[in-house]
Design an enzyme around this catalytic site. Structure first.
Site, PDB file in Angstrom:
ATOM      1  CG  HIS A  57      38.475  31.379  45.608  1.00  0.00           C
ATOM      2  ND1 HIS A  57      37.915  30.305  44.935  1.00  0.00           N
ATOM      3  CD2 HIS A  57      39.298  30.860  46.535  1.00  0.00           C
ATOM      4  CE1 HIS A  57      38.376  29.172  45.453  1.00  0.00           C
ATOM      5  NE2 HIS A  57      39.234  29.484  46.414  1.00  0.00           N
ATOM      6  CG  ASN A 131      37.925  24.506  46.227  1.00  0.00           C
ATOM      7  OD1 ASN A 131      37.587  25.669  46.055  1.00  0.00           O
ATOM      8  ND2 ASN A 131      39.103  24.171  46.733  1.00  0.00           N
TER       9      ASN A 131
END
Length: 489
Positions: A57, A131
């Site tokens: 990320h 997510n």
């Protein structure tokens, strides 16, 4: 910005700077003198401007906003204060990101998107780190480092390697559900605003009476869900690799505030024992037909960061940040993340990262953690740094202990008790329209085509075939291969 009255430049210690354009040298030609402390401070800080990027990320964008409860009935399921009554607002921060790419990577690659939320509640910070997909690639945290290694760069070439990707996926059939979602029409979101967010894991809610429920989070985009065409995404990757970051900033800047409606699936505590799928397996979903979604509230992002580094790069989110009324489940991936997320922030930002403004709770913090890099909160002053003590130090509140739960079985390295890797991916495939299936087949085939070993391709095709024969046959045909007989048994 107002430029009429200029502020006097200083060093970090507050001393005025006499010249910021010319270093102190011995004469016109130098060399530079070590007594130029302003130059030394300036260059030393510059040398350290880049903190380590997130292992996963790394590339993302963020914004601030609020969450408002719209359902008065939620308090019967959880004692979490920020969900206690209709109309209650809680300030929050959201960070969206790609998973595998580095800081400079393109926003429009085929990759899951992180959907990480920090709620600044009256009982401390609550982080929900999910997510844009309701499932994940692996279901045991011990496999996570291996999975991420395959998504990064080859240890010899330093290049992305499709052989590593498909070798791992084909040897890890639990990934089939997630990669099907990833290669479908939602695999490349049009923008961060046009994607849903999911807690992915099952969590536990506990109400004021001590009654426990399992819960699944669904943040549904009020802008609708839109995906990018593959060719358009490829063009944008070259023309504007920061497309999603730019879109989010510009939308908020012009007052077009993106919002999401939060729904939850509430599952009676005992139901996990007999449900047809393991509710704590993050590669599986829990059917909305079995447990319909209930509206909870609305999340609105209405404030851009004042400084990207301070507000977004230094943001540290962790699924271990709970508040009373919300707890973990036995999900093996979640259990690993409870440690890993906070630990990576201790490495990346330091042991006192929660004292940074973007991470700081709005409530008073009282504990016995002292010292370490960048202690910025007075470091406890003269209060004792041990407990128990006789000097008025903070004490634990038994009312906020976790809800007790049973554990059973022998301690061992054990698999999940369900090896059905194919039912839910097959159902997802059959749920698609014919046009969607055609695009799915094309995306899979294009991604697998560069794999240099046919045995890896055939192993993956076998998984497709077991989920749905039509699926396996079509990909095999596109790749010029035959479905192995072992898959047809």
């Amino acid at each position: 910005m107002e430029h009429n009255e200029k502020k006097r430049m200083t060093t970090a210690s507050g001393a005025p700077v006499g010249d910021n354009q010319h270093s102190i040298t011995a004469g016109q030609r130098g060399p530079t003198l070590i007594q130029d402390v302003h130059f030394l401070e300036k260059i030393a800080h510059f040398d350290r401007e880049r903190i380590p990027e997130r292992v996963v990320h790394a590339k993302g964008a963020g914004a601030f906003g609020y969450f408002e409860v719209t359902n008065d009935e939620i308090s019967k399921y959880t004692k979490a204060d920020f969900l206690s009554e209709k109309g209650k607002r809680t300030e929050m921060f959201a960070r969206f990101s790609t998973v595998a790419g580095e800081q400079g990577s393109a926003d429009t690659v085929r990759d899951p998107r992180g959907f990480a939320l920090k709620f600044y509640t009256d009982e401390g910070n609550y982080d929900l780190v999910g997510n844009n997909t309701p499932i994940f690639f692996v279901r045991d945290a011990i496999k996570f480092p291996d999975f991420i290694h395959t998504q990064k760069r080859h240890p010899q070439t330093g290049l992305k390697d499709v052989n590593m990707v498909w070798d791992f996926w084909s040897l890890s059939p639990e990934s089939l559900h997630q990669i099907t979602y990833l290669h479908g029409d939602r695999g490349i979101p049009a923008t961060y605003r046009h994607m849903n967010g999911y807690g992915s894991h099952t969590y536990k809610w506990v109400n004021k009476d001590g009654e426990a429920f399992w819960v699944k989070y669904h943040f549904i985009s009020d802008q609708g869900v839109k995906g990018l065409d593959v060719d358009v995404a490829d063009d944008l990757a070259g023309e504007n690799p920061d497309y999603h970051r730019e879109d989010l900033f510009n939308a908020i800047d012009k007052g077009d505030y993106p919002s999401w409606t939060l729904y939850v699936q509430i599952i009676p505590y005992e139901d996990y024992k007999d449900y047809r799928f393991d509710m704590f397996d993050v590669t599986k979903t829990v059917s909305k037909k079995d447990y319909p979604r209930i509206e909870v509230g609305k999340m609105v992002l209405n404030k851009n960061p004042k400084n990207f580094f301070a507000d977004v790069e230094q943001a540290a989110l962790s699924p271990a940040n709970f508040v009373p009324g919300i707890e973990a489940s036995p999900d093996k991936m979640l259990q690993g993340r409870l440690f890993s997320y906070s630990d990576t922030q201790r490495h990346r930002l330091g042991p006192n990262h929660q004292q940074l403004e973007v991470n700081r709770p709005k409530v008073e913090v009282n504990h016995y953690q002292r010292d370490g890099f960048m202690a910025m909160n007075g470091n406890g002053g003269s209060m004792p740094n041990y407990e128990p003590n006789s000097f008025g130090g903070p004490v634990a509140d038994p009312e906020t202990k976790i809800n007790p739960f049973e554990v059973e079985g022998m301690a061992d390295s054990v698999m999940h008790d369900n090896e059905d890797y194919y039912t839910q991916p097959g159902d997802l495939y059959r749920l698609m329209s014919e046009d969607e299936r055609t695009r799915l087949i094309q995306n899979f085939a294009d991604h697998m085509r560069p794999v240099t070993r046919d045995d890896i391709k055939l192993r993956q095709i076998e998984h497709f075939y077991r989920a749905d024969p039509d699926w396996g046959e079509r990909i095999a045909k596109d790749l010029g291969l035959y479905v192995p007989d072992s898959a047809k048994k």
